[in-house]
Design a protein around this motif. Structure first.
Motif, short mmCIF file in Angstrom:
data_model
loop_
_atom_site.label_atom_id
_atom_site.label_comp_id
_atom_site.label_asym_id
_atom_site.label_seq_id
_atom_site.Cartn_x
_atom_site.Cartn_y
_atom_site.Cartn_z
N GLN A 166 0.80 -1.23 0.00
CA GLN A 166 0.00 0.00 0.00
C GLN A 166 0.84 1.28 0.00
O GLN A 166 0.36 2.33 -0.42
CB GLN A 166 -0.93 0.01 1.21
CG GLN A 166 -1.99 -1.09 1.19
CD GLN A 166 -2.64 -1.30 2.54
OE1 GLN A 166 -2.49 -0.49 3.45
NE2 GLN A 166 -3.37 -2.41 2.68
N GLU A 167 2.08 1.21 0.50
CA GLU A 167 2.89 2.42 0.65
C GLU A 167 4.04 2.41 -0.37
O GLU A 167 4.34 1.40 -1.00
CB GLU A 167 3.45 2.50 2.07
CG GLU A 167 2.40 2.46 3.15
CD GLU A 167 1.56 3.73 3.21
OE1 GLU A 167 2.03 4.76 2.68
OE2 GLU A 167 0.46 3.68 3.78
N ASN A 168 4.70 3.56 -0.48
CA ASN A 168 5.80 3.69 -1.44
C ASN A 168 7.17 3.36 -0.84
O ASN A 168 8.09 3.01 -1.55
CB ASN A 168 5.84 5.12 -2.01
CG ASN A 168 4.63 5.40 -2.88
OD1 ASN A 168 4.14 4.52 -3.58
ND2 ASN A 168 4.14 6.64 -2.83
N GLY A 169 7.31 3.52 0.48
CA GLY A 169 8.59 3.23 1.11
C GLY A 169 9.55 4.40 1.01
O GLY A 169 9.12 5.53 0.79
N CYS A 188 6.78 -9.90 -2.41
CA CYS A 188 6.86 -8.58 -3.05
C CYS A 188 7.41 -8.70 -4.48
O CYS A 188 6.97 -7.97 -5.38
CB CYS A 188 7.72 -7.65 -2.22
SG CYS A 188 7.00 -7.27 -0.60
N ILE A 189 8.34 -9.62 -4.69
CA ILE A 189 8.83 -9.85 -6.05
C ILE A 189 7.70 -10.38 -6.92
O ILE A 189 7.50 -9.89 -8.04
CB ILE A 189 10.01 -10.85 -6.02
CG1 ILE A 189 11.22 -10.24 -5.30
CG2 ILE A 189 10.39 -11.26 -7.43
CD1 ILE A 189 12.33 -11.23 -5.03
N ALA A 190 6.96 -11.36 -6.42
CA ALA A 190 5.86 -11.92 -7.19
C ALA A 190 4.83 -10.86 -7.53
O ALA A 190 4.32 -10.80 -8.67
CB ALA A 190 5.21 -13.07 -6.41
N ARG A 191 4.54 -10.01 -6.58
CA ARG A 191 3.56 -8.94 -6.80
C ARG A 191 4.03 -7.97 -7.88
O ARG A 191 3.28 -7.56 -8.76
CB ARG A 191 3.32 -8.21 -5.48
CG ARG A 191 2.29 -7.12 -5.52
CD ARG A 191 0.88 -7.68 -5.50
NE ARG A 191 -0.11 -6.63 -5.40
CZ ARG A 191 -0.96 -6.49 -4.40
NH1 ARG A 191 -0.94 -7.36 -3.40
NH2 ARG A 191 -1.84 -5.52 -4.39
#
Length: 718
Positions: A166-169, A188-191
């Protein structure tokens, strides 16, 4: 392949445009960042070319044209670009901006940084050889059909994943050892890959020895969907053809995931969407030769510039990252630049190891292992469990010594001892590599009774094998086995992978090793970790030493008890970490017993704030190497005086400390001195360093015997 471009000559009109080209010019040569070459054909920025430089032909990168038209000094005839590397698309503007920033920030020549980031084989291949490489890269096998396996996440993993989605980091994933940080990375890689068919992910690890284990896990997860060719690795242990193949796959977009060490941060990507920096605290991310860049910091800069999410992960974050991820408070409403994500629990309800401190002052004299620790190791081994013994010093002993005359096995070329290696009866300097045979008697007085002082991993392995020779491992009914993993046992190609496989297969009962086995490895059967001699770092002159020691011990302890089901099946005896120390009351060990990184970090940050040290100040080192220590220090002193006399920009906010010898003053016959610069303003320090370069270049010829000088911005060791 390399296509020929008509050479610039009298037949080419004088109006033929000049192109700026980045080439690797000799250090301290005074040659500009970009050189101008004539080209009869227009070439876009980022094009790889071959250009003449002196009597040689070298690789170069066409760069962005400056605002003012390029001109040559009066009387200088332009030289022509010799050829273009056809078939390779120009390097993108984001890559060129990264190189420009790294060169500017770390005070190195742009061409040096740009060319060091490219595969060495690009400089050497003939056109027909390059054409073959490109054809092979273009005929990668298609992806096999399949789906990414579904994973059940813990509540902590699910919360971290939701925030990252949800966030940019950027994000600091602060998770205890065994909390499942890698699964968060994989999600996160898969996403990222599923959201964009052209997206790519970069995963950085601190050391080569961590690459095969993580590679196997990433490949198992993603190869069924994207094919084997979608994952490539990039590290210094690869052969030149392997490195070129991986670089081309990333550059063309054929590789969806790149897994590598610090050098991979400079890889050229078609569409970078995610960067993961695992074990972000590790000092291995700081380059120690050439351009002394920090891969973690460049990853953060690159992520911001390219719109890629950045995840930093660690159980013991660097204090810089910890401070940058501080939550907002009433006193500090802005907080840090990163979002801190917590994962304090181990997967499967596994317990963190219980830390037991052994006071060496209360143990029998000359005992290598306290009786209670040896009994604990024996008990674990008898049950079929594994133990890890950590000593961050390889070799048999740090030095050989003659008690009659005081002779020591000093290196003739360095201000350091030659380390005794018993396996091949050699004395080896770990600084310059000089090796010699062990003398039969003292070279100084002839005394045949020369003895080792101190201990290394080789001696610990031998000692433990002797102590455990009668221990029987149940239920196998065999004798206990002791093995060692360090830089000496893993020199041969494939040796590390073979030894790690033996540990994972249960063929090793006690593993002796240095820090290379203390982090990142997922040993499922280790239930006890012992640190034998960690006290040396407690009293180091380097202010980062306590932070590094705490991180090393906490990471090493994290190898114990990672598989809760295995621990339960063995009878449920909690995992342990034993620390043998002369200073059991030291604050580092008190925080370690509680596994309390936040409290330790808070105490360290308070001390650094009061002392005006990073992350509350910014530092740079200027080092001089010379034939004599006096020459090195005189050069640094004169350069500092010249800076003050010239009133360089930023000087009012930069403090220059007097030059001092390095801890290891002489290496390979060269004396080394350094000068520390410190400032509360990063901008002021950068402005000063940039302006100082010219004075340093001008000062060098005045000091006969000066070998070289270099700058290290944001040094990690002082």
């Amino acid at each position: 392949m390399t296509s020929a471009i008509p050479p610039f000559s009298a037949d080419i009109p004088p109006a033929t445009p000049l192109l700026p080209v980045a080439v690797a010019t000799p250090a301290h040569s005074g040659v500009g960042a970009l050189l101008s070459y004539a080209s009869a054909a227009p070439l876009p920025p980022g094009t790889l070319v071959r250009v003449p430089l002196g009597a040689r032909e070298v690789l170069g990168v066409v760069w962005d044209a400056p605002e003012q038209p390029l001109t040559l000094p009066d009387g200088r005839a332009p030289r022509a670009i010799a050829g273009v590397l056809e078939g390779i698309a120009p390097l993108g503007s984001s890559w060129r901006r990264l190189v420009e920033f790294a060169a500017r920030y770390y005070q190195r020549a742009l061409g040096e940084v740009a060319l060091a980031a490219l595969p060495p084989q690009l400089r050497d291949l003939r056109p027909e050889q390059l054409a073959r490489r490109l054809r092979r890269a273009a005929t990668a096998p298609p992806a096999a059909p399949g789906a990414i396996e579904s994973v059940a996440y813990s509540p902590e993993q699910a919360r971290a994943i939701a925030e990252i989605d949800q966030e940019n980091g950027p994000f600091l994933l602060f998770g205890s050892t065994g909390s499942g940080k890698t699964e968060v990375y994989l999600h996160c890689i898969a996403r990222a890959l599923a959201a964009d068919p052209t997206a790519q992910a970069l995963v950085l690890v601190p050391e080569i020895n961590l690459t095969p284990q993580l590679e196997a896990r990433v490949r198992a997860r993603f190869a069924p969907v994207y094919g084997d060719a979608a994952l490539v690795t990039l590290h210094s242990g690869m052969t030149p053809p392997q490195r070129l193949k991986s670089w081309l796959a990333a550059h063309t977009g054929a590789a969806r995931i790149v897994l590598g060490t610090r050098m991979a941060v400079f890889a050229s990507f078609a569409r970078l969407a995610l960067i993961v920096v695992d074990e972000e605290h590790d000092a291995s991310y700081k380059q120690q030769e050439g351009a002394r860049y920090h891969a973690r910091d460049l990853a953060l800069w690159r992520g911001r510039e390219e719109g890629a999410k950045v995840i930093l992960g660690s159980a013991t974050p660097s204090l810089e990252s910890w401070h940058a991820s501080r939550p907002a408070t009433a006193d500090d409403p802005q907080g840090g630049r990163y979002r801190r994500l917590y994962m304090p629990s181990r997967i499967g309800a596994g317990a963190l190891p219980r830390v037991r401190l052994v006071d060496l002052g209360q143990q029998p004299p000359k005992a290598v292992f306290a009786p209670a620790l040896l009994a604990a190791i024996t008990e674990r081994v008898q049950r079929g469990e594994q133990c890890l013994v950590l000593l961050n010093r390889r070799g048999f002993a740090p030095v050989l010594h003659c008690h009659a005359c005081g002779w020591k096995s000093d290196c003739p070329h360095c201000s350091a001892h030659q380390v005794f290696h018993k396996a091949d009866r050699s004395l080896r300097c770990h600084h310059c590599g000089y090796a010699s045979r062990v003398p039969r008697a003292c070279p100084s007085c002839g005394n045949p009774d020369i003895a080792p002082i101190g201990r290394g991993t080789e001696q610990l392995e031998e000692h433990l094998a002797r102590l455990l020779r009668n221990v029987i491992v149940e239920p196998a009914g065999r004798a206990a086995r002791v093995a060692r993993i360090d830089a000496d046992t893993t020199r041969a190609k494939g040796a590390l992978e073979e030894q790690l496989a033996q540990v994972h297969a249960g063929e090793v009962d006690v593993l002796v090793g240095t820090q290379m086995v203390a982090k990142g490895h997922d040993f499922r059967r280790i239930t006890l970790v012992a640190a034998v001699q960690p006290d040396g770092a407690l009293f180091s002159s380097d202010f980062r030493a306590p932070e590094r020691l705490f991180a090393l011990l906490m990471q090493a302890g994290g190898r114990a008890g990672r598989d809760a089901h295995y621990v339960a099946a063995q009878g449920g005896e909690p995992p342990e970490m034993w620390v043998q120390t002369w200073h059991p009351d030291h604050p580092v060990y008190a925080a370690l017993r509680r596994h309390d990184w936040p409290a330790f970090a808070a105490q360290q940050l308070d001390e650094r704030r009061e002392a005006g040290m990073p992350p509350f100040a910014y530092q740079a080192l200027v080092r001089a190497d010379a034939r004599a220590q006096e020459t090195a220090q005189a050069f640094l002193t004169a350069a500092a005086d010249a800076a003050r006399a010239a009133q360089l920009p930023g000087l009012e906010l930069v403090h220059l400390f007097p030059p001092v010898p390095l801890a290891v003053q002489r290496v390979a016959g060269v004396e080394r001195a350094q000068m520390l610069l410190e400032s509360p303003s990063r901008a002021a320090l950068q402005a000063f360093l940039a302006a100082w370069q010219a004075l340093l270049h001008a000062e060098r010829p005045r000091h006969k015997g000066l070998v070289r000088w270099l700058m290290d911005v944001d040094p990690q060791a002082i």
